[in-house]
Design an enzyme around this catalytic site. Structure first.
Site, PDB file in Angstrom:
ATOM      1  N   LYS A   1       0.883  -1.162   0.000  1.00  0.00           N
ATOM      2  CA  LYS A   1       0.000   0.000   0.000  1.00  0.00           C
ATOM      3  C   LYS A   1       0.919   1.209   0.000  1.00  0.00           C
ATOM      4  CE  LYS A   1      -3.031   2.861   2.721  1.00  0.00           C
ATOM      5  NZ  LYS A   1      -3.495   3.205   4.060  1.00  0.00           N
TER       6      LYS A   1
ATOM      7  N   ASN B   1      -9.147   2.281   9.437  1.00  0.00           N
ATOM      8  CA  ASN B   1      -8.446   1.855  10.633  1.00  0.00           C
ATOM      9  C   ASN B   1      -8.977   2.595  11.868  1.00  0.00           C
ATOM     10  OD1 ASN B   1      -6.614   1.308  12.701  1.00  0.00           O
ATOM     11  ND2 ASN B   1      -4.843   1.371  11.414  1.00  0.00           N
TER      12      ASN B   1
END
Lengths: 278, 69, 278, 278, 278, 69, 69, 69
Positions: free
Chosen positions: E108, E217
């Site tokens: 990522k 997250n």
């Protein structure tokens, strides 16, 4: 320095109960840090009608004198309210006392139904409106966003219907534009949005819905600089009104250039194309 | 001297017997033109302030306009 | 009729590249149904700077003559753009042609990266900005809402940075106030929001974010009544600016009365209470 | 294929008038293109209660038979409504007819006050509620967003109060979350948001306000794929409920990294810095 | 207790770089109060891919051990990120270290351009993406809402493009749905919205735009009850995806009844009309 | 005994001359399977940990995966 | 034969004199368990369907549940 | 008479040999003060319009300001 007129005159004036107002902004007189600021803010707002409350004279003189020591009813139209009343009977009593002051027979009718939200008791408001209209009052009725209630207040003979944008003193702005547009679409009497405006764009958006005017107090009185905010509101109401009358462009999710596509030069010979970097 | 008790703006108060409402306002230093008087739950027109005597037990409310929204 | 000043003078003027403007509204000159409407709309807007495009002369005379037949550069400052350019090289070429017209050395730099959204090619914009600044241009750079790019355009020496509110000609208004506030917070050069405004409240909300000005074209040119909308925009920009300077009231989810709680009359004796109905 | 439970059981069940429901989604049975789609959509929604209307039997048999030919009252609880009634008297009549069907003594009370918006007549709703409660009905009252009315419906003995998110069939979603939160905060009986939901996120946002359930019809029946939308709504209601119970993170206008700041490697020796380009 | 499947299988699975995922939710592993909560939250979320950061081993053992002591790469796919990198060179270095761990060659890619907003440096991101793609990495690139940049990241060979909903850790939700829809419309590779989601409805709205997945997250880790919020997010993502596939009803400003208009009984004989009160 | 100084995860550290990277990891109690080693800015494959001696002035970075978003 | 006129679901209709409501439902092919009958504005309990004759001028409403929101 | 071909605003065009740019503008009825001339990709200053002859194959762009946003 640049000068211009606010051009309120290009628009039809606001007419309530046969009385004409050039400004579509109505302001309250409460919650100012001092009377001088209040007076200057009202002046800056350009408002021609202000609301006042009916309260006991303070016999100890600890508190300020009556508001009429500071406002000239010849220069600004006084609209007494029934703020703080929780029953139709109480509101009728305050309205009668206000009329007895001898200025006019108008009243901003408020019958509160809940202390936390200050939302109206619509049934009691309707009941009080009928009594006061029968007694010859010009009733401007504070109400919620419900078009059914608004229509009944009109049927009851109210001179204007005043739905809120959001709760009194909340500054949340126009929460439900659909309902406000619907009320305006359905009523014949003037629709003044009362309460909830927090800043200039709230007033502008509200007027863009096509309503006849806006009434506010806290947004000006509690601004860091009330006089500057009053001036901002004056412009915002005019801006929103003019934009409504002008008819806005359509919204689109695809861009449309503002400059012509034709007439571009022949592109650079291949090999150039600096812009291709990155 | 000879006093009577009334309720004025919610507070008990002793005033001289035979006092008129107009005299009371004068005593309180209030401008009759800027005050509205409710006398025993009835509004008292300004024209009748001078001719209206105050009786023992009367309930008087003196109101005016203050800042409000 | 009521007259007042727009009070732009109470505020610091807008200064770009050392040049002072009292109006914080910049308008485009494209897409008007006719030149007379354009001229009247610009007048009504109070704008002191207008954008123009650089295009080939139409040798067949079928199309309108140059815009300078209608606008007097003495009365309104002309800001040439590079609209329609897709590479840094192309934009630089148009900027140089514009400067050769002899009016000034300013340019509204636009390097488009995508035809459907007309969003900028930020890398090519940055590249063109560096070239033009080095050549002595006053560069006002159209860009997206990205603060990283905005900071680099400032570092590159741009005289002003012009993030969009939403895509050109979309009328979607200020979609991302956070980004615009952040750009204003972080940059030292003037921040002018360019493109996306659809109606007066959009301009008002944009100015309330604290930016230095607003640039628009379609919202005025495509309104049903462009002259009235131009006037609306003039007021909306002033209203938003003043509201920003005045400092708005806080938002609250609980209502707060505008009229005093003390000084209420003694309630009606029990048994009354008309308002208890419903 | 992945399997899991909808975990409605982790939450307290919804209890209305002493009856327990594990699903917080209530669906209508109107406007489906055919009965088979309706039945499959109800199944997919996981709803345990559905609303039905009371209408004349069609003696010409041109129209579909009664809904009970398609729904098993043993498997799904039937909640008759008074849709289409404009007076308290009319609504009471329909409620009595519904009860005479012998399934239960519950009624979704609707007294409409306006044909264009289908907003309730709150005074008539209150009047009908009092009559029906006195007759032993379990009244679930459709109402507007007004907390004053909601409190009175609770005082009148309603088993649940059902404010709207936006007008019936509008699909505008939850327009006024403040009012809905306030109604939930103030009432003790279950608050079911009825009408206005247009898609899954509307249902999710509504449940995130803390209300006890959501009732919808058009959003499912008029979706391109009603069965898929019913499933979406089932998940959306659970998601919104769980998010409300879980307690969301605070909103911030400054970013906060998700990965630790410590433990980074020593930066590249000067001279590197590829990323410095552009 | 009621059981059902999440029906992700009714939808095409998410395929990135040839790898298939049934869940469209990707979660981070940072900021949890303890590892046990993290593990339970990931389980509850149903995510099949989680992100991790690359950091120095803590030689003092004061801090927790590596994340692989808690997560089984056989059960959940590990996606290393380059969080905290401010240059292309730095990001490339972290990506190589991550690959050397031997789990996979995915990354990522994050190249931050600004510390306060954590917005990406798009030019450096593009540069790093080209280097990593050339080295055989599967690059999932974090980027802003700019479609021009998104298209270039796709051209650079990224396996997925991950525009943000709003700044990392802000919880502001999907601020600009237009841009996200446009990116999805224009790209062929999967579009995963990364960062900014604050609660379940944010995830639901994001999926309703048609994007292929959501990465979050903070919204889970910082919820009062992370495990319950993780479950909420699982349902929200499924709900939003299904609603997108189902096709929502149109929005209308006029109400439309859900119950049939025909088949109403004959109204009460005049004289009745209880509902006429108020 | 005979030590050399290296930079380990940014800190100066003295280790025994002739120590291999594998030995260092063992000394530190680190599982080679969960750690990645960067040796003088070059990634050191696991296969080569045992055969790579540490020299004075070497810069070693020992990294692993931690929780992140 | 001998008929009377009634109003059935808003429409005029002729039925046999002496017919009971239960017989009418049967004639119409309606399942009494799924229909509610309002007889001259009064709800007619199912138990009384068979014993209730229809008189000339009676107003009958036969209702049931249909799809609604 | 004796003509040459040039490219003017993207179109082929024949003009008289020896014609200057200033003469061309006059011929086209254009006000030199409101037009900018690009001559073979180089901007031609107004001062040099009169002294600049047009040669065969020249590429001329004549531009001005139009309405734009």
């Amino acid at each position: 320095m640049t000068t211009t007129t606010l051009q309120e005159d290009r628009d039809d004036p606001l007419v309530i109960a046969g009385r004409t107002f050039r400004s579509r902004l109505i302001v309250g007189t409460g919650k100012y840090r001092d009377n001088e600021t209040m007076v200057r803010a009202i002046e800056a707002s350009g408002a021609e009608m202000v609301t006042v409350a009916v309260r006991r004279v303070d016999l100890d003189r600890t508190k300020e004198e009556g508001i009429l020591y500071h406002l000239d009813p010849e220069r600004v139209f006084i609209l007494p309210n029934t703020a703080g009343c929780y029953t139709a009977e109480e509101a009728v009593r305050y309205a009668r006392l206000a009329r007895a002051a001898g200025l006019n027979d108008w009243v901003k009718l408020e019958v509160i139904g809940d202390q936390r939200t200050l939302l109206p008791d619509v049934a009691a408001t309707l009941e009080a409106a009928r009594i006061l209209v029968a007694e010859g009052f010009k009733v401007l009725a504070y109400t919620n966003e419900d078009v059914v209630t608004a229509l009944r207040l009109e049927d009851a003979g109210c001179a204007a219907v005043m739905p809120l944008a959001s709760p009194i003193g909340s500054g949340l702005g126009l929460v439900n534009p659909y309902y406000i547009r619907e009320i305006k679409r359905r009523l014949s009497v003037p629709v003044i949005v009362d309460a909830g405006v927090g800043t200039a764009s709230d007033a502008c958006i509200t007027m863009e819905q096509g309503v006849d005017g806006v009434l506010m107090n806290t947004a000006i009185a509690e601004a860091r600089d009330p006089v500057a905010m009053a001036r901002a509101m004056r412009h915002a109401v005019v801006a929103g009104r003019l934009a409504y009358l002008a008819g806005r462009m359509p919204r689109r999710e695809v861009a449309v250039p503002s400059s012509p596509l034709e007439g571009m030069l022949d592109a650079a010979p291949a090999g150039g194309g600096a812009g291709r970097s990155a | 001297m000879d006093n009577i008790e009334i309720t004025l703006n919610g507070e008990p108060r002793r005033v001289a017997r035979g006092l008129t409402v107009a005299e009371l306002l004068a005593e309180l230093g209030l401008n009759p033109g800027l005050v509205v008087v409710e006398h025993n739950r009835e509004i008292l027109e300004r024209a009748r302030l001078a001719e209206t005597p105050i009786a023992a037990g009367d309930v008087l409310e003196l109101v005016h306009f203050v800042g409000g929204g």
